[in-house]
Design an enzyme around this catalytic site. Structure first.
Site: not given
Ligand SMILES: Cc1ncc(COP(=O)(O)O)c(C=O)c1O
Lengths: 413, 136
Positions: A130, A207, A210, A233, A371
């Protein structure tokens, strides 16, 4: 093969009743919410815990001598304990409250980067990351004069572990990979990565944005040095998240933000820093957010991770089979080990068009690059349509989706 | 016809559709018919990057009037572009810069021009107007 009718182990009727938004409409149609990947909906248990806190307990934490502030602090710190249990951290001071995954990664990239990244060093990420696990590292590399290296993926959308092993070398200072891919659904072999890295003394950041709503996380068993995720999430509030870090590492790293709460003593000449976790929690925290996140954990644990995973797996296999029956449809991301995310494309139709038609049918899916633009460029596609399931979704939701996609395919091709 | 006359004409045409389905069918049809920008002319300076879909816009001044051609990789976006071009093409620069585009809202497609859609349409309209403003 489609396994027997799903929902074994979860009381789907009761669960759906917990989420007030699921009985609303979108564009005059019953809402079919299939975008947990972007953000999950919230159960009453979470909404009410936060509401109750504001109505009965709110005051600033860690500062008041009065009873109300003490009670707020107790609840806030109890939330930290709940989170410690949720990820099985050794110590509760290894649990740092953040605004979310993005902030957690920025904190580590910035603080770890300042201390440990030097010119010519390497940071290893993967091709499916991401943006929030790419850009902070690019920034840290730029400051240090270090280089970002990218682990490639295979045709199924899995990490190429042979390439990974070959890419790790004495210049590698940190490895940052996602646990579950938000675009492809792939569940990555984190234990294999940490075991390989451990032998070479390289820390690993995971990370988990998900993963936490889907998989039971045990940071000690995973042997992750850092593990980050977002409350929103996993049925919790927005603007709230968690950074887990191993005590030794967090102690060795400089603070990220300066301000109140994070100091031990402060004078104009010299400030000394507070102990963990407060060293990394400058300013008034999101107290209600922490309480909401802990309520979300209680909610997940009451249903049980095992039951949730099984329910979502049923939706994944059922949905994949049904969607594959649409002629012009291609599934993007065919990993053997996959979470409840189905990305797909219709030949000759742009994801935006499919999403716009589904919207009119009351179906909320995500379209675009999710993203993960570098990943989409690598796959040479403009993006995908993505359906992602949560504990509250049903086979009926999947049926509505499949009918909607078939209709969109007819209109667009 | 003036910009507003064309807008009213489109609103009138759309009043015959009972539901969004017919509307989308019509827009998709328009999208499929829109003359494409030649692939060789799809240079990066004509590209408007939306997060969701991409749009190419080419503008040429002709006397005090402006001629537009445009394209998109998404067909619904393209259909709406086709409507926008029908309204703005070959109009006096001053009119293009100043007239409010009310037809999009009236025919129920406002959401496609909202910033959250990030499909390039909103930026395209801004660029059309800016181009005209420079000429006006
Ligand atoms: C795999 C992953 N990493 C990071 C993020 C970013 O999360 P947040 O926007 O809650 O900081 C997301 C969410 O869109 C994601 O799916």
């Amino acid at each position: 093969m489609v396994p027997p009718l799903g929902g074994q182990g979860v009381n789907i009727k009761k669960i759906r009743a917990d989420f007030p938004i699921l009985s609303t409409e979108m564009n005059g149609k019953p809402l079919i919410f299939l975008d947990r990947g972007a953000s999950s909906q919230k159960p009453n248990q979470v909404i009410e815990a936060m509401d109750e806190y504001y109505k009965t307990t709110h005051a600033n934490v860690h500062r008041g001598v009065y009873n109300l502030s003490q009670r707020a602090t107790d609840q806030f710190e109890a939330a930290r304990k709940t989170m410690q249990r949720f990820i099985n951290a050794k110590h509760d001071h290894e649990v740092i409250f953040t605004r979310g995954t993005t902030e957690g990664i920025n904190l580590v990239a910035n603080s770890f980067g300042r201390k440990y990244l030097k010119e010519g060093d390497e940071v290893l990420i993967s091709a499916m990351e991401h943006h929030s696990n790419i850009v902070p590292w690019q920034m840290a590399c730029e400051v240090a004069g270090a280089n970002l290296k990218v682990i490639p993926i295979n045709d199924l959308g899995e990490l190429n572990m042979t390439a990974f092993a070959e890419m790790v070398n004495e210049k590698t200072k940190i490895i940052a990979v996602m646990h579950v891919s938000n675009s492809l659904g792939t569940i990555n072999p984190i234990k294999e990565i940490t075991a390989f890295a451990r032998k070479r003394g390289i820390p690993v950041l995971v990370d988990g944005a998900q993963a936490t709503p889907h998989i039971k996380i045990d940071v000690q068993e995973l042997d992750a040095d850092f593990y980050v995720f977002s409350a929103h999430k996993m049925y919790g509030p927005t603007g709230m998240g968690l950074l887990y870090g191993k005590e030794e590492l967090l102690n060795a790293m400089p603070p990220y933000h300066g301000g109140g709460e994070m100091i031990e003593t402060c004078s104009f000449e010299k400030t000394t820093y507070n102990v963990l976790p407060f060293k990394f929690e400058a300013g008034t925290p999101d107290i209600a957010g922490a309480i909401g996140m802990a309520a979300a954990v209680d909610y997940i644990e009451e249903i049980g991770h095992e039951a949730i995973a099984q329910h979502e797996y049923d939706l994944l296999t059922y949905g994949t089979e049904k969607l594959k029956a649409i002629d012009s449809l291609q599934i993007i991301g065919k990993a053997n080990n996959k979470a409840s995310v189905i990305s797909f494309l219709i030949d000759g139709a742009h994801p935006y068009d499919v999403g716009a038609i589904l919207d009119k049918l009351g179906i909320a899916v995500r379209t675009g690059h999710h993203c993960t633009q570098p990943l989409m460029d690598l796959l040479n596609i403009p993006g995908t349509v993505r359906a992602s399931f949560g504990v509250y979704n049903t086979r009926e939701d999947v049926d509505v989706l499949v009918a909607g996609v078939a209709r969109a395919a007819r209109m667009l091709t | 016809m003036t910009i507003n006359e064309i807008q009213d004409e489109i609103i009138d045409e759309f009043s015959f559709f009972d539901d969004w389905m017919d509307k989308y069918e019509f827009i998709i049809d328009l999208g499929k018919k829109l003359p494409l920008i030649d692939a060789s002319a799809k240079s990066d300076d004509k590209l408007i990057k939306g997060c969701q879909s991409r749009v190419w816009l080419d503008a040429k001044a002709n006397g005090g009037k402006v001629q537009f051609t445009a394209d998109s990789d998404a067909v619904i976006t393209k259909g709406i572009i086709s409507l926008l071009i029908r309204v703005m093409n070959d109009q006096p620069a001053k009119e293009i810069a100043e007239q409010e585009l009310y037809f999009i809202d009236k025919i129920g497609l406002k959401e496609h021009l909202s910033p959250t859609r990030s499909n390039g349409l909103l930026s395209m309209v801004k660029q059309m107007k800016m181009y005209a403003l420079k000429l006006a």
